[in-house]
Write a protein that holds these residues in place. Structure first.
Motif, short mmCIF file in Angstrom:
data_model
loop_
_atom_site.label_atom_id
_atom_site.label_comp_id
_atom_site.label_asym_id
_atom_site.label_seq_id
_atom_site.Cartn_x
_atom_site.Cartn_y
_atom_site.Cartn_z
N THR A 17 0.83 -1.22 0.00
CA THR A 17 0.00 0.00 0.00
C THR A 17 0.86 1.26 0.00
O THR A 17 0.62 2.19 -0.79
CB THR A 17 -0.93 0.00 1.24
N ALA A 18 1.85 1.31 0.89
CA ALA A 18 2.67 2.53 0.99
C ALA A 18 3.40 2.78 -0.32
O ALA A 18 3.41 3.92 -0.84
CB ALA A 18 3.66 2.40 2.15
N GLU A 37 9.44 -4.07 -6.72
CA GLU A 37 8.77 -5.04 -5.85
C GLU A 37 9.44 -6.40 -6.02
O GLU A 37 9.65 -6.86 -7.14
CB GLU A 37 7.27 -5.11 -6.18
N ASP A 44 0.90 -6.79 1.70
CA ASP A 44 0.29 -7.51 2.79
C ASP A 44 -1.23 -7.39 2.80
O ASP A 44 -1.95 -8.37 2.96
CB ASP A 44 0.87 -6.83 4.04
N LYS A 54 -10.80 -10.05 6.28
CA LYS A 54 -12.18 -9.55 6.36
C LYS A 54 -13.14 -10.48 5.60
O LYS A 54 -14.29 -10.65 5.99
CB LYS A 54 -12.27 -8.12 5.82
N VAL A 111 15.67 -4.87 -4.19
CA VAL A 111 16.51 -3.68 -4.37
C VAL A 111 17.16 -3.32 -3.04
O VAL A 111 16.58 -3.51 -1.98
CB VAL A 111 15.66 -2.51 -4.93
N ASP A 299 4.42 0.04 7.30
CA ASP A 299 4.78 -0.83 8.43
C ASP A 299 6.27 -0.83 8.75
O ASP A 299 6.66 -1.32 9.82
CB ASP A 299 4.34 -2.27 8.14
N THR A 307 -3.36 -0.07 6.99
CA THR A 307 -3.33 0.24 5.56
C THR A 307 -3.59 1.72 5.30
O THR A 307 -2.91 2.35 4.48
CB THR A 307 -4.37 -0.63 4.83
C1 LIG Z 1 -3.92 -10.53 8.98
C2 LIG Z 1 -3.81 -9.03 8.84
C3 LIG Z 1 -4.97 -8.27 8.79
C4 LIG Z 1 -4.87 -6.90 8.65
N1 LIG Z 1 -6.03 -6.18 8.62
C5 LIG Z 1 -5.97 -4.84 8.50
C6 LIG Z 1 -7.16 -4.08 8.43
O1 LIG Z 1 -8.26 -4.62 8.46
N2 LIG Z 1 -7.06 -2.74 8.32
C7 LIG Z 1 -5.86 -2.11 8.28
O2 LIG Z 1 -5.81 -0.89 8.17
N3 LIG Z 1 -4.70 -2.82 8.33
C8 LIG Z 1 -4.73 -4.15 8.44
N4 LIG Z 1 -3.58 -4.87 8.47
C9 LIG Z 1 -2.29 -4.15 8.38
C10 LIG Z 1 -1.97 -3.80 6.93
O3 LIG Z 1 -2.02 -4.97 6.14
C11 LIG Z 1 -0.57 -3.17 6.83
O4 LIG Z 1 -0.50 -2.09 7.72
C12 LIG Z 1 -0.28 -2.66 5.43
O5 LIG Z 1 -0.48 -3.65 4.47
C13 LIG Z 1 1.19 -2.15 5.34
O6 LIG Z 1 1.51 -1.79 4.05
P1 LIG Z 1 3.03 -1.51 3.63
O7 LIG Z 1 2.99 -0.99 2.24
O8 LIG Z 1 3.72 -0.73 4.65
O9 LIG Z 1 3.74 -2.93 3.66
P2 LIG Z 1 3.52 -4.27 2.82
O10 LIG Z 1 2.12 -4.43 2.38
O11 LIG Z 1 4.13 -5.35 3.64
O12 LIG Z 1 4.36 -4.05 1.50
C14 LIG Z 1 5.76 -4.07 1.47
C15 LIG Z 1 6.20 -4.61 0.13
O13 LIG Z 1 7.60 -4.39 -0.02
C16 LIG Z 1 8.17 -5.49 -0.66
N5 LIG Z 1 9.60 -5.46 -0.35
C17 LIG Z 1 10.20 -5.57 0.85
N6 LIG Z 1 11.53 -5.42 0.75
C18 LIG Z 1 11.79 -5.20 -0.55
C19 LIG Z 1 12.99 -4.96 -1.29
N7 LIG Z 1 14.17 -4.91 -0.71
N8 LIG Z 1 12.90 -4.80 -2.64
C20 LIG Z 1 11.69 -4.84 -3.25
N9 LIG Z 1 10.54 -5.05 -2.60
C21 LIG Z 1 10.58 -5.22 -1.27
C22 LIG Z 1 7.42 -6.69 -0.09
O14 LIG Z 1 7.50 -7.81 -0.93
C23 LIG Z 1 5.99 -6.12 0.00
O15 LIG Z 1 5.24 -6.38 -1.17
C24 LIG Z 1 -3.61 -6.26 8.57
C25 LIG Z 1 -2.45 -7.03 8.61
C26 LIG Z 1 -2.54 -8.40 8.75
C27 LIG Z 1 -1.29 -9.21 8.78
#
Ligand SMILES: Cc1cc2nc3c(=O)[nH]c(=O)nc-3n(C[C@H](O)[C@H](O)[C@H](O)COP(=O)(O)OP(=O)(O)OC[C@H]3O[C@@H](n4cnc5c(N)ncnc54)[C@H](O)[C@@H]3O)c2cc1C
Ligand SMILES: NC(=O)c1ccc[n+]([C@@H]2O[C@H](COP(=O)([O-])OP(=O)(O)OC[C@H]3O[C@@H](n4cnc5c(N)ncnc54)[C@H](O)[C@@H]3O)[C@@H](O)[C@H]2O)c1
Length: 483
Positions: A17-18, A37, A44, A54, A111, A299, A307
């Motif tokens: 998402t971020a 990616e 996540d 959900k 990366v 995260d 999210t």
């Molecule tokens: C079971 C569960 C239920 C949840 N339910 C909710 C909810 O209902 N509501 C809510 O708001 N939040 C919920 N969350 C939390 C939410 O999913 C996270 O806060 C959100 O997805 C974080 O997004 P992000 O982009 O920071 O990280 P991520 O979604 O983890 O994305 C990070 C990405 O970076 C990639 N990556 C990492 N390192 C590298 C690298 N070196 N090079 C290239 N790519 C890389 C990974 O493969 C990944 O795709 C839930 C989490 C879980 C586990």
């Protein structure tokens, strides 16, 4: 065009998402944006977090209703299919194609930074002006001696279970444990939660009492303030040995004891990006890391792991990076745990300003009464002058009612603003309205307000009497010009 042909304006590490929101924001401003990616875009939330959990909760609620109505057990395979369908339906907005359509170049691989303004991907050098770290986190694995990690599941792998575990032990008591624990119990599993703290440690004790009772009513065994000393593996499944000498037997163990930021192997040491004592990327209010040309969101940072925050913070970071503006992140943070009933809360970071709280129990909320769901409550946190500072709602669809409260906190509205807004009857949002009305009524009891009201009523009486005396006997009363 190969990215090494030129300098990238914003290099985005991670396509969750971020990363997606940050990259789309930057590209929308005309910046040359490259997102890398390592696995699959969507992160996540789409694949293993919000969307599957959900959907599982919804399927489990329906399974429970069916069982209570005397229907049969739910086919676990059908539940898995339903989850896959939901993911498929939402996925198109997160694909590399959708990102390319938004003007983002998408590359695949792991990366890592190699020095100021440089990173390496698949042996190729990428040059960038600025970067956004959005690498997310992964489930923590508490070290439990004797527990074979290969035979446990986490929020990343629980979705691959081929069948419903007859006995599921969950290590942890946060939102993941409570949501998945309730869902699996409603599907028919025998669930035991082993929790070091109490469940949902971030929620108020009143809210937690209701969720605890609800989980127990669904058959979940909750062992709070419990620590696991070690585990053994009988022929089938696992045996968890608790420090109090008791044991928990399970076919499957789900580890849901928090998440660890993904910061290793991305070369942070080469670019001067510092971590806090829990290994999270340090950021300021502009989402800038300790390297002013490197930003972070989601995260991987120290902010709450949601999210909506990942998206909003990434948008702030990308705007600041590309436009050179100084947008700040909002201190207003809403959150919802999607148990039944839901627990929804919003905080403003202004708890020091708290004057009072106003609670409406849903036993007095007509919609809750008509639906026989009176176990919850709506609590408003009120500051000086009736300012709404935050609140907690426990009830069905509490997350939907939270939107109004979040707006009120964000816009610094007062309980009078909410009380003066007509709400449709009967809704769960009436809880917010009634709590606001309660606050206004209570504040009208202050000596100052009471005297003002008394004064107005006296003036009105005098005016009416004067009019009555001056009007001739037998003439009809004239309508009041003000009404
Ligand atoms: C079971 C569960 C239920 C949840 N339910 C909710 C909810 O209902 N509501 C809510 O708001 N939040 C919920 N969350 C939390 C939410 O999913 C996270 O806060 C959100 O997805 C974080 O997004 P992000 O982009 O920071 O990280 P991520 O979604 O983890 O994305 C990070 C990405 O970076 C990639 N990556 C990492 N390192 C590298 C690298 N070196 N090079 C290239 N790519 C890389 C990974 O493969 C990944 O795709 C839930 C989490 C879980 C586990
Ligand atoms: N509805 C939502 O928005 C939602 C849903 C799921 C997850 N999330 C996000 O994901 C994050 C991670 O969720 P989570 O539930 O894994 O973690 P958490 O950090 O919120 O809770 C961890 C829980 O595990 C317990 N614990 C930790 N180590 C333990 C051990 N060794 N033995 C027993 N218990 C132990 C803690 O006491 C705590 O209760 C959450 O903070 C949340 O932000 C959000």
């Amino acid at each position: 065009m190969a990215p090494s042909d030129g300098i990238v304006d914003l290099l985005v590490l991670g396509g969750g998402t971020a990363g997606i929101v940050g990259a789309k924001t930057a590209a929308g401003f005309g910046a040359r944006t490259v997102l890398v990616e390592q696995e699959r875009t969507g992160g996540d939330c789409l694949w293993t977090g919000c969307v599957p959990s959900k959907t599982l909760l919804s399927a489990a609620a329906q399974a429970r209703s069916r069982r209570l109505a005397g229907g049969g057990e739910t086919d676990f395979f059908a539940v898995r299919e339903r989850i896959a369908t939901a993911i498929q339906c939402i996925e198109p907005v997160d694909t590399p194609e959708a990102l390319e359509d938004a003007g983002v170049e998408v590359l695949s691989g792991h990366v890592s930074f190699t020095g100021p303004g440089t990173a390496v991907l698949n042996g190729q050098v990428l040059r960038f002006r600025q970067a956004l770290i959005a690498t997310g986190g992964e489930p923590s694995r508490p070290g439990i001696p004797g527990l074979d990690p290969a035979r446990t599941v986490t929020s990343e792998t629980v979705w691959d279970l081929a069948s419903l575990p007859a006995r599921l032990a969950i290590v942890g008591g946060g939102p993941i444990a409570c949501e998945l624990g309730q869902a699996f119990a409603r599907l028919g599993a025998d669930v035991t939660m082993v929790v070091r703290s109490r469940i949902l440690p971030k929620e108020t004790p009143e809210a937690v009492d209701i969720i605890r009772a609800s989980l127990k009513a669904d058959g979940v065994t909750i062992l709070e303030k419990s620590s696991i000393s070690h585990a053994t593996s009988p022929a089938e499944g696992h045996r968890l040995h608790l420090k109090d000498g008791t044991t928990v037997d399970a076919d499957t163990v789900l580890l849901a004891a928090g998440r660890t930021p993904r910061t290793t192997g991305i070369g942070l040491e080469h670019v001067g990006v510092h971590l806090d004592d829990r290994g999270r990327v340090l950021t300021n209010q502009h989402m800038q890391t300790t390297n002013p040309l490197i930003w972070a969101a989601g995260d991987v940072t120290a902010h709450p792991q949601f999210t909506h925050l990942a998206g909003v913070h990434a948008s702030v970071a990308a705007s600041n990076a590309v436009l050179g503006v100084r947008r700040r992140i909002s201190p207003v943070i809403p959150r919802v745990t999607y148990t039944s009933p839901e627990v929804a809360a919003v905080t403003s970071g202004e708890s020091g300003q708290l004057v009072t709280s106003r609670t409406v129990w849903h036993s007095h909320l007509d919609r809750a009464v008509t639906e026989d769901r009176t176990e919850g409550f709506t609590e408003l946190l009120v500051g000086p002058g009736g300012r709404v500072l935050g609140g907690t709602i426990v009830g069905p669809r509490a997350g939907e009612s939270l939107a109004e409260l979040s707006l009120a906190v964000h816009k610094k509205l007062t309980t009078s603003d909410i009380a003066g807004t007509t709400h449709a009857y009967p809704t769960y949002s009436d809880g917010v309205w009634n709590a606001a009305v309660l606050d206004v009524r209570e504040r009208l009891k202050s000596p100052l307000a009471r005297n003002a009201v008394k004064g107005l009523a006296t003036l009105r009486r005098l005016a009416l009497d004067a009019r009555r005396i001056s009007s001739k006997p037998g003439t009809r009363p004239q309508p009041d010009a003000q009404h």
